[in-house]
Write a protein that holds these residues in place. Structure first.
Motif, short mmCIF file in Angstrom:
data_model
loop_
_atom_site.label_atom_id
_atom_site.label_comp_id
_atom_site.label_asym_id
_atom_site.label_seq_id
_atom_site.Cartn_x
_atom_site.Cartn_y
_atom_site.Cartn_z
N GLU A 434 0.84 -1.22 0.00
CA GLU A 434 0.00 0.00 0.00
C GLU A 434 0.87 1.26 0.00
N LEU A 435 1.90 1.27 0.85
CA LEU A 435 2.79 2.44 0.90
C LEU A 435 3.51 2.63 -0.43
N GLY A 436 3.96 1.53 -1.01
CA GLY A 436 4.64 1.63 -2.30
C GLY A 436 3.73 2.15 -3.39
N ARG A 437 2.50 1.63 -3.42
CA ARG A 437 1.52 2.07 -4.44
C ARG A 437 1.23 3.57 -4.35
N ARG A 438 1.22 4.08 -3.12
CA ARG A 438 0.86 5.48 -2.90
C ARG A 438 2.08 6.41 -2.95
N GLY A 439 3.28 5.84 -3.20
CA GLY A 439 4.48 6.67 -3.27
C GLY A 439 4.95 7.14 -1.90
N LEU A 440 4.58 6.43 -0.83
CA LEU A 440 4.90 6.86 0.53
C LEU A 440 6.13 6.14 1.08
N LEU A 441 6.68 5.23 0.28
CA LEU A 441 7.91 4.52 0.67
C LEU A 441 9.03 5.13 -0.17
N LEU A 442 9.78 6.00 0.42
CA LEU A 442 10.78 6.77 -0.34
C LEU A 442 11.95 5.87 -0.75
N PRO A 443 12.61 6.23 -1.85
CA PRO A 443 13.74 5.41 -2.33
C PRO A 443 14.81 5.17 -1.27
N SER A 444 14.94 6.10 -0.33
CA SER A 444 15.96 5.92 0.71
C SER A 444 15.68 4.70 1.59
N ARG A 445 14.43 4.27 1.61
CA ARG A 445 14.04 3.13 2.44
C ARG A 445 14.07 1.80 1.67
N ILE A 446 14.26 1.85 0.35
CA ILE A 446 14.18 0.62 -0.45
C ILE A 446 15.24 -0.39 0.00
N SER A 447 16.42 0.11 0.37
CA SER A 447 17.49 -0.81 0.77
C SER A 447 17.13 -1.57 2.04
N ASP A 448 16.25 -0.99 2.88
CA ASP A 448 15.80 -1.71 4.08
C ASP A 448 14.66 -2.67 3.76
N VAL A 449 13.86 -2.30 2.77
CA VAL A 449 12.63 -3.07 2.47
C VAL A 449 12.91 -4.29 1.62
N ILE A 450 13.79 -4.15 0.62
CA ILE A 450 14.01 -5.25 -0.33
C ILE A 450 14.47 -6.54 0.36
N PRO A 451 15.44 -6.50 1.31
CA PRO A 451 15.82 -7.76 1.98
C PRO A 451 14.65 -8.43 2.70
N VAL A 452 13.77 -7.60 3.25
CA VAL A 452 12.60 -8.14 3.94
C VAL A 452 11.69 -8.85 2.95
N ILE A 453 11.48 -8.25 1.79
CA ILE A 453 10.61 -8.84 0.77
C ILE A 453 11.22 -10.14 0.24
N LEU A 454 12.54 -10.16 0.08
CA LEU A 454 13.20 -11.39 -0.40
C LEU A 454 13.01 -12.53 0.60
N LYS A 455 13.06 -12.21 1.90
CA LYS A 455 12.80 -13.24 2.91
C LYS A 455 11.34 -13.70 2.85
N ALA A 456 10.44 -12.72 2.66
CA ALA A 456 9.01 -13.06 2.63
C ALA A 456 8.67 -13.94 1.43
N LEU A 457 9.42 -13.78 0.33
CA LEU A 457 9.14 -14.59 -0.87
C LEU A 457 9.43 -16.08 -0.64
N THR A 458 10.24 -16.38 0.38
CA THR A 458 10.54 -17.80 0.67
C THR A 458 10.07 -18.19 2.07
#
Length: 1201
Positions: A434-458
């Motif tokens: 939801e935050l990503g869709r609305r543009g509320l997750l700034l690029p500066s936070r992507i480096s924190d979010v992507i590892p979390v998403i990679l863990k969630a995918l498995t």
């Protein structure tokens, strides 16, 4: 009135006919609403049907069927909603419409609303001033507790919610209301409010409509000034007084929460803000998070977020991230531009924080409480609550200053801790999307979010015997999909390889099909929106929505193609090794090891030097699932490396190090010393190590003369001996793995340079295996039978006759082993395998080849299996033996045909074809299909053709070669019309009739119908051919005679005879007195039921006796005598059945009884109580005998002992 383009499908159909059939299926997509005229007719006819309950129900059902078709495409109804509503409201407004008709019209309106949704339908309601009073008056006639008319109340409340939007002060309407009986007039405003309050606490659907009414009515300018505060006080007092512990309290709370949520959603912020703190406090006191009612918790979450939005100013955050380029076409051009241009475009699309500072304002303290509740809601046990909380986080964050919004993101990332449950991970993923869709997750936070998403995918967390986490992985795919649409390619560029690999792995290796498809869709979105995924288009083509639907195809085929791209090879292998070979699901572990086998050629060095050394410690580890997967993986990778080495003319030891070889050798020794072959874990370890033995033997490992070979042989033998101690689910797997391992082990390690076995070793092995064939445990017989069948030729040499004799003993039925059907089945399979292994040599020794001296014994043993009809508590277990017998006969027959056809005698071939024809006519679909397939394979085999097939030309005409594949033997409608044609061929007549008797007299309706119909069709053809009829009847009597007292055949045969007599199949013989056929049939029937206590058999015989009354001569007296005997049978049910069928028979054949006594006979049969005591019944029966001049049966006195 125009009904819209009701015939719009005509042109589409014409276009469809001219189009090439390049699309297999278009799915269930509809193009427009095609039932306009039918719907119009239904609505116009409502007046005529409302008085008749059946007609009314029929009309409702028809309308439901029409509307339900559009559940998935409700927008197709939009052009037609207006005229449908007008027709139905005309009925409602008509003063002469009776109440049932009005309710019916409202029911139709509700059905439309259910399909299209109330929001779309609401706008179409008439909302003029003249509608207000009639609608309010209609409420006076409604009973809120009448459960049959809730649709009426629901639609009325919705209609009122639209009417109350009229742009006039409601006080203007009060002057037109006359007072009645001196009572004060109730203002319109209060009447509407009363309706809203009344229906907010009902238990039906009208409660939802009342919440909509509140949101429209209370927010009116005139109402909010006078009534809003009072209404909120009422709702809060109702909330505080109610408890979710009771059903009534739950209903009231549901209505209040819906009303408040709608009110704070649609009301103006300045109107709602003064009350927001009070409502939040009341909501906190309700403690909804402790409720077990999902809906209440969801409504609480909706209300909390609406309150939070009320506290914050409605403004778009200027700090939010905005992606400049949204067009796919433009994006593709954009991704092709040089880096310098990228920077310019990005700078143009982003909003610089420095140019336009945010307006500073104080954030109310309540917002922290709201955010906290929403974050807790993300961890709720129900998905709809988590989803509502995620949307609330997104909406609220969009109104917060940048620093506070970043704090929310930080708190959100705390959801992704391995101390949290799968619910927390799922809710966190939804919120991130939801935050990503609305543009509320700034690029500066992507480096924190992507590892979390990679863990969630498995994410996959074991719970007991299964796991949770498929919803987390699915949500993680949704996040990836949302990020693809939200961010500029440059922002995600550093993470592209990680994201693409993770999505490919999820799309190919996930256990759940919905997750594989979600990952495929996310990958596709990234390829289109980002344009930076390596080999995106190629992978998309291979791993599309349909390709990833089949799990085996994903693991074994699609994965190999994708691993061909170097960016994905190692991540895919690592995922299988780290996450899948230790998976809780055994099927996934096995598929993963096979996938590793297929991926080995893509990275042989990595597999040999990194993966294999990593797996060897796991193969002797403590975790059962890891150990099982690692052993299988070691086996598969080693075998794949051997194949690769063989292709390159190298030795397998060039790839596998000495240390790894030693590790592979020690696996069995380590497991054995730790006693890991025992218990439930042993059921996994035994087949796994047997697979390892097989693969290492096939890989020609340098272990010849090594003591490990003896240890492996011990394990195989012990596994076969332990079959009776393992669970039935794993028994087959262990047996197959051990037998395959034995074959590979013997072939590789038991031969010398001359290709022969050591005589001592051969004697010991064969003697040991043959001795186990007479074990008292059935499973041990099974295992060692198949083991003998798997032995290579050099071990069978000189021992063939000994082995065949041993296997023959296993196939024979004795009182002790009558239920050993599985051992007989496996022994028959083993005989065929042994024959194929040793080969054919007509003049050879019977100890070395299939030859003229032993072929008769082999065929006799195999044919004997076709007569196995053993039945026990599991059902017809003999069918397994018959199936194996048919397969083995075909294999041996084709072996002889191709090597020495002279060994096939005419008599032998006829016996085989006739037995197969019999099985092809029997009642069990699966085995009939197998027999039919074998029959046609032998008939049409042409390299060379099978000699001595009886009536080959006629058979090829009945079963043309062109229809061999298309003929479905499983379908009785296709099989029986063909197989009954064999009744005309003398060689097959007896056997086909024997099979048909079981089918025609069976229990399965489709089998009985088609087999009987096919038989009757054949009988009609030969009806006037006396020779053919005589031949058929002789065969029929021979079948009966041969199977006297064999209930498997005789009971269905009696049923078949009953049907044949009833259908006039023997009419040609009824004109001749005392025809031999009828006399013999009567004698056989008498013999069959003599001293029988089988109710089913006796009932069938009664029907046959009644049918035989049509034969003339002394026969009739004898038949009547038998029936009168049964009239005094000890079983009351038989007496009643006999009387009933006698009665029906006398009505059918009225000419066989003297008309003078007919009425008296019929009265006696119908009025006598045949359940009565035997002396009374016997008296009536004897009177009947006297009337019809039939000798009276004399009671037999039992002689004294």
């Amino acid at each position: 009135m125009a009904l819209g383009d009701a015939d719009c499908d005509g042109s589409a159909q014409e276009e469809g006919r001219s189009r090439e059939p390049d699309v297999i299926a278009r799915g269930s997509a509809l193009e427009c609403f095609t039932e306009g005229p039918e719907t119009s007719s239904l609505i116009r006819n409502l007046r005529g049907v409302c008085g008749d309950l059946v007609a009314r129900e029929t009309a409702v059902e028809k309308f439901l069927v029409i509307m339900d078709k559009y559940q998935e495409q409700p927008h197709l109804l939009d052009p037609h909603l207006e005229w449908m509503m007008k027709l139905l409201l005309d009925i409602v407004r008509d003063k002469e419409s009776p109440p049932p008709l009005v309710h019916l019209a409202f029911k139709f309106l509700y059905i439309i609303t259910k399909v299209r949704g109330y929001k779309t339908f609401l706008r179409l309601f008439p909302h003029e001033v003249v509608d207000l009073q009639p609608v309010l008056d209609m409420f006076a006639d409604q009973n809120p507790k009448d459960y049959e008319t809730w649709e009426t109340r629901y639609i009325l409340v919705l209609w009122l919610s639209m009417i109350c939007l009229i742009p006039f002060d409601l006080a203007l309407f009060d002057g037109n209301i006359p007072s009645e009986d001196g009572l004060a007039r109730i203002p319109v405003m209060d009447r509407i409010l009363k309706v809203a309050k009344c229906y907010l606490v009902v238990s039906d659907k009208a409660r939802d409509a009342a919440a909509v009414l509140v949101s429209k009515f209370i927010t009116r300018p005139d109402v909010k000034q006078k009534r809003m505060a009072d209404f909120l006080d009422w709702t809060l007092s109702m909330l505080s007084k109610s408890s979710f512990q009771t059903m009534e309290g739950t209903i009231v709370m549901d209505g209040m929460l819906q009303a408040l949520a709608q009110l704070f959603k649609h009301g103006k912020r300045e109107d709602c803000l003064p009350y927001a703190s009070t409502v939040l406090e009341c909501l906190d006191n309700c403690k909804l998070s402790e409720s077990n009612h999902t809906l209440l918790r969801k409504l609480g979450m909706k209300l909390v977020q609406r309150l939070g939005l009320t506290f914050l100013k409605p403004k778009v955050a200027k700090w939010r991230y905005q992606r400049g380029c949204r067009s796919l076409a433009a994006n593709l051009q954009f991704s092709a531009q040089p880096p310098a241009t990228h920077k310019q475009v990005t700078a143009a699309g982003a909003i610089d924080d420095d140019d336009d500072d945010e307006e500073e304002y104080d954030i109310p303290g309540e917002v922290e409480n709201v955010v906290e509740q929403l974050l807790v809601g993300l961890k709720d046990k129900d998905t709809i609550v988590r989803w509502s909380a995620a949307k609330g986080i997104g909406r609220l964050t969009g109104r917060l200053p940048k620093e506070l919004a970043d704090d929310v993101v930080g708190s959100l990332l705390d959801c992704f801790s391995y101390q949290e449950t799968d619910n927390s991970w799922h809710g966190g993923c939804l919120a991130l999307a939801e935050l990503g869709r609305r543009g509320l997750l700034l690029p500066s936070r992507i480096s924190d979010v992507i590892p979390v998403i990679l863990k969630a995918l498995t994410y996959d967390e074991k719970r007991g015997a299964c796991s949770v986490g498929s919803n987390v992985r699915d949500a993680a795919c949704y996040v990836s999909w949302a990020f693809a649409r939200a961010y500029d390619p440059l922002e995600l560029k550093p993470f592209i390889n990680q994201i693409s690999s993770a999505l490919v792995i999820a799309a190919v290796f996930d256990r759940d099909v919905n997750c594989r498809r979600a990952a495929s869709a996310a990958f596709q979105e990234n390829v289109g929106r980002q344009g930076t995924f390596p080999h995106g288009i190629d992978i998309l083509t291979a791993a599309d929505y349909f390709a990833v639907g089949n799990r085996v195809n994903c693991f074994l085929t699609v994965s190999v193609y994708i691993a061909g791209f170097p960016e994905y090879t190692q991540p895919m292998i690592d995922h299988l090794v780290n996450m899948k070979i230790n998976h809780w699901d055994g099927v996934i572990r096995e598929l993963s090891t096979k996938a590793l086998h297929n991926l080995t050629p893509q990275a042989p060095e990595y597999m040999a030097h990194v993966v294999l050394p990593k797996l060897l410690p796991l193969a002797v580890g403590n975790d059962l699932h890891s150990r099982h997967g690692a052993i299988l993986a070691c086996a598969e990778i080693t075998h794949a490396l051997y194949k690769l080495a063989a292709e390159n003319n190298r030795s397998v030891t060039d790839y596998i190090s000495e240390k790894s070889l030693e590790g592979l050798k020690k696996i069995h020794q380590e497991l054995s010393s730790r006693q890991l072959y025992r218990g439930l874990g042993g059921e996994l370890m035994r087949p796994a190590v047997c697979v390892l033995i097989e693969k290492l033997s096939l890989s020609k490992m340098p272990f010849r003369e090594d003591p490990i070979i003896g240890d492996w042989q011990w394990l195989i033998n012990d596994s076969l001996r332990s079959l009776s101690h393992v669970s039935s689910t794993t028994r087959q797997q262990i047996k197959e793995a051990a037998v395959s391992a034995l074959a590979a082990l013997c072939n590789e390690y038991y031969t010398n340079e001359q290709g022969e076995a050591s005589p001592a070793l051969q004697d010991e092995l064969v003697k040991q295996y043959i001795s186990e064939l007479q074990n008292t445990e059935e499973m041990i017989r099974c295992g060692f039978s198949l083991a003998l069948g798997a032995l290579p030729r050099f071990l069978l040499k000189g021992k063939l006759q000994q082995i065949l004799d041993g296997l023959k003993k296993v196939t024979s039925i004795s009182p002790k082993n009558v239920s050993f059907a599985e051992s007989r089945r496996d022994a028959l399979k083993a005989i065929a395998k042994v024959c194929q292994t040793v080969g054919v040599k007509g003049g050879g020794s019977q100890d070395e080849f299939v030859c003229k001296d032993n072929i008769v014994q082999i065929y006799t043993t195999l044919l004997h299996g076709m007569t196995d009809y053993t039945a026990d508590s599991r059902g017809d277990v003999g069918a397994w033996v018959r199936e194996a017998s048919m397969t083995s006969l075909m294999e041996v027959m084709l072996l002889l045909v191709q090597n020495d056809p002279t060994l096939i005698s005419a008599n032998m071939c006829q016996q085989i074809m006739c037995c197969l024809a019999q099985q092809s006519a029997e009642k069990i679909d699966r085995f009939r299909a197998h027999a039919g397939s074998v029959f046609l394979n032998l008939l049409h085999f042409d390299s060379p053709s099978v000699p001595h097939v009886p009536h080959r030309e006629e058979l090829e005409r009945i079963f043309p070669r062109s229809e061999t594949i298309t003929l479905n033997w499983n379908a009785p409608s296709q099989a029986f019309p063909r197989i009954t044609q064999l009744l005309g061929l003398p060689a097959y007549q007896y056997y086909v009739l024997l099979g048909l008797a079981v089918s025609v007299g069976g229990l399965t309706e489709s089998t009985v119908r088609y087999s009987a119909q096919s038989l009757f069709d054949y009988m009609k053809k030969i009806q006037n051919d006396l020779g053919a009829m005589n031949s058929f009847c002789e065969t029929l009597l021979k079948v009966f005679e041969d199977n006297l007292l064999n209930d498997r055949v005789s009971v269905p045969l009696l049923k078949m005879l009953d049907q044949m007599l009833a259908n006039g199949c023997f009419d040609i013989f009824t004109t001749e007195e005392n025809h031999p056929f009828s006399m013999k049939l009567l004698m056989l029937c008498k013999e069959e039921i003599k001293k029988s206590k089988d109710i089913q058999k006796l009932r069938s015989s009664i029907a046959v006796f009644c049918g035989m009354i049509q034969f003339q001569g002394d026969m009739r007296k004898k038949v009547f005598f038998q029936l009168f005997l049964l009239l005094c049978h000890p079983f009351p049910t038989i007496r009643k059945t006999t009387a009933s069928q006698l009665y029906e028979m006398l009505i059918t054949f009225s000419d066989i009884v003297d008309p003078d006594i007919m009425d008296e006979v019929m009265t006696l049969l119908s009025d006598t109580n045949w359940d009565a005591e035997l002396p009374l019944v016997r008296e009536k029966r004897n009177y009947l005998c006297d009337l019809m001049k039939v000798p009276k049966p004399q009671p037999v006195t039992k002689s004294a002992a």
